[in-house]
Enzyme design. Structure first.
Site, PDB file in Angstrom:
ATOM      1  N   LYS A  42      -7.075 -18.001 -20.492  1.00 51.50           N
ATOM      2  CA  LYS A  42      -8.424 -18.391 -20.853  1.00 51.50           C
ATOM      3  C   LYS A  42      -9.515 -17.952 -20.808  1.00 51.50           C
ATOM      4  CE  LYS A  42      -7.711 -19.884 -16.284  1.00 51.50           C
ATOM      5  NZ  LYS A  42      -6.452 -19.393 -15.943  1.00 51.50           N
ATOM      6  N   ARG A  87     -10.299 -24.673  -9.515  1.00 50.00           N
ATOM      7  CA  ARG A  87      -9.180 -23.875  -8.721  1.00 50.00           C
ATOM      8  C   ARG A  87      -8.412 -25.209  -7.693  1.00 50.00           C
ATOM      9  NH1 ARG A  87      -8.844 -18.832 -11.046  1.00 50.00           N
ATOM     10  NH2 ARG A  87      -7.418 -17.366 -10.867  1.00 50.00           N
ATOM     11  N   ARG A 146      -1.323  -7.164 -18.821  1.00 53.25           N
ATOM     12  CA  ARG A 146      -2.620  -6.938 -19.114  1.00 53.25           C
ATOM     13  C   ARG A 146      -3.188  -5.934 -17.430  1.00 53.25           C
ATOM     14  NH1 ARG A 146      -5.596 -12.602 -17.239  1.00 53.25           N
ATOM     15  NH2 ARG A 146      -5.050 -12.058 -15.557  1.00 53.25           N
ATOM     16  N   ARG A 156      -6.429  -4.175 -13.374  1.00 52.18           N
ATOM     17  CA  ARG A 156      -6.526  -5.449 -12.423  1.00 52.18           C
ATOM     18  C   ARG A 156      -5.918  -5.000 -11.021  1.00 52.18           C
ATOM     19  NH1 ARG A 156      -7.738 -11.154 -13.904  1.00 52.18           N
ATOM     20  NH2 ARG A 156      -6.995 -11.471 -12.315  1.00 52.18           N
ATOM     21  N   ARG A 181       0.268 -15.262  -6.953  1.00 52.56           N
ATOM     22  CA  ARG A 181      -1.169 -15.718  -7.995  1.00 52.56           C
ATOM     23  C   ARG A 181      -0.654 -17.513  -8.665  1.00 52.56           C
ATOM     24  NH1 ARG A 181      -3.649 -12.195 -11.675  1.00 52.56           N
ATOM     25  NH2 ARG A 181      -4.943 -13.667 -11.625  1.00 52.56           N
TER      26      ARG A 181
END
Ligand code: AMP
Length: 190
Positions: free
Chosen positions: A14, A89, A128, A134, A145
């Site tokens: 996204k 969300r 990632r 992160r 998540r």
């Protein structure tokens, strides 16, 4: 005004696509994840409040998110359009967004979902983690998540299908091919 919601699980791409869409159309890109990460790294009162929740891969409260989005719409009152990335969300957030947009006089134009299978999602998120460092991209947190997504966010699909706003794009392939598919759907909707 065009209000696009870019929808999909964590790792669907996204963020990458939202930047390109916003640039091409001269719309404002709003990533609630980026906004929250900036608050955390600046150590603001809001950042201190949400840090642990984010690092655990849980959702920040609807109340805080709605406050953030209200100030976003005030700040960008002159925008030609928005690409919302990571918001809404939860069903409550979606309903509150409808109220905010009603006040602005421009409802949600399109909800575009990036379709990516779960195995690919986990691989991307782990990659990632290495590239961007992160804190919420460890295997355990990734699982959380995805659970949050299935539990709280996926029900929004029906909410937007009922409003005839929901469209899907296949989210695996090159960045440019996916962008082209997205752009075609946007053009058809305008
Ligand atoms: P993201 O970068 O969109 O994956 O967001 C990173 C983290 O920020 C999420 O795992 C949540 O903890 C928090 N977050 C971002 N957007 C929202 C939202 N709309 N509602 C609740 N929490 C959010």
């Amino acid at each position: 005004m065009f209000n696009l919601i870019l929808f999909g699980p964590p790792g669907a791409g996204k963020g990458t696509q939202a930047i390109k869409i916003a640039e091409k159309n001269n719309w404002v890109h709003i990533s609630t994840g980026d906004i929250l990460r900036a608050e955390v790294s600046q150590g603001t009162p809001l950042g201190l409040k949400v840090k642990a929740v984010m690092e655990a891969g849980h959702l920040v409260s609807d109340e805080l998110l709605i406050e953030i989005m209200e100030s976003v719409f005030v700040k960008h009152a002159a925008a030609k359009g928005f690409v919302l990335d990571g918001f809404p969300r939860t069903l409550n957030q979606a309903q509150e967004l409808d109220k905010m947009l009603l006040k602005l006089g421009h409802p949600v134009s399109l909800v575009l979902s990036l379709e990516v299978n779960e195995e690919e999602l986990v691989n991307r998120l782990l990659k990632r983690a290495i590239e961007q460092g992160r804190k919420d991209d460890t295997e355990e947190v990734i699982k959380n998540r995805l659970v949050q997504y299935h539990h709280h966010t996926k029900p929004l699909i029906d909410y937007y299908k009922e409003k005839k706003l929901f469209k899907e794009v296949y989210g695996v392939g090159t960045m440019d091919d996916i962008f082209l598919s997205i752009s075609k759907v946007i053009e058809k909707t305008r």
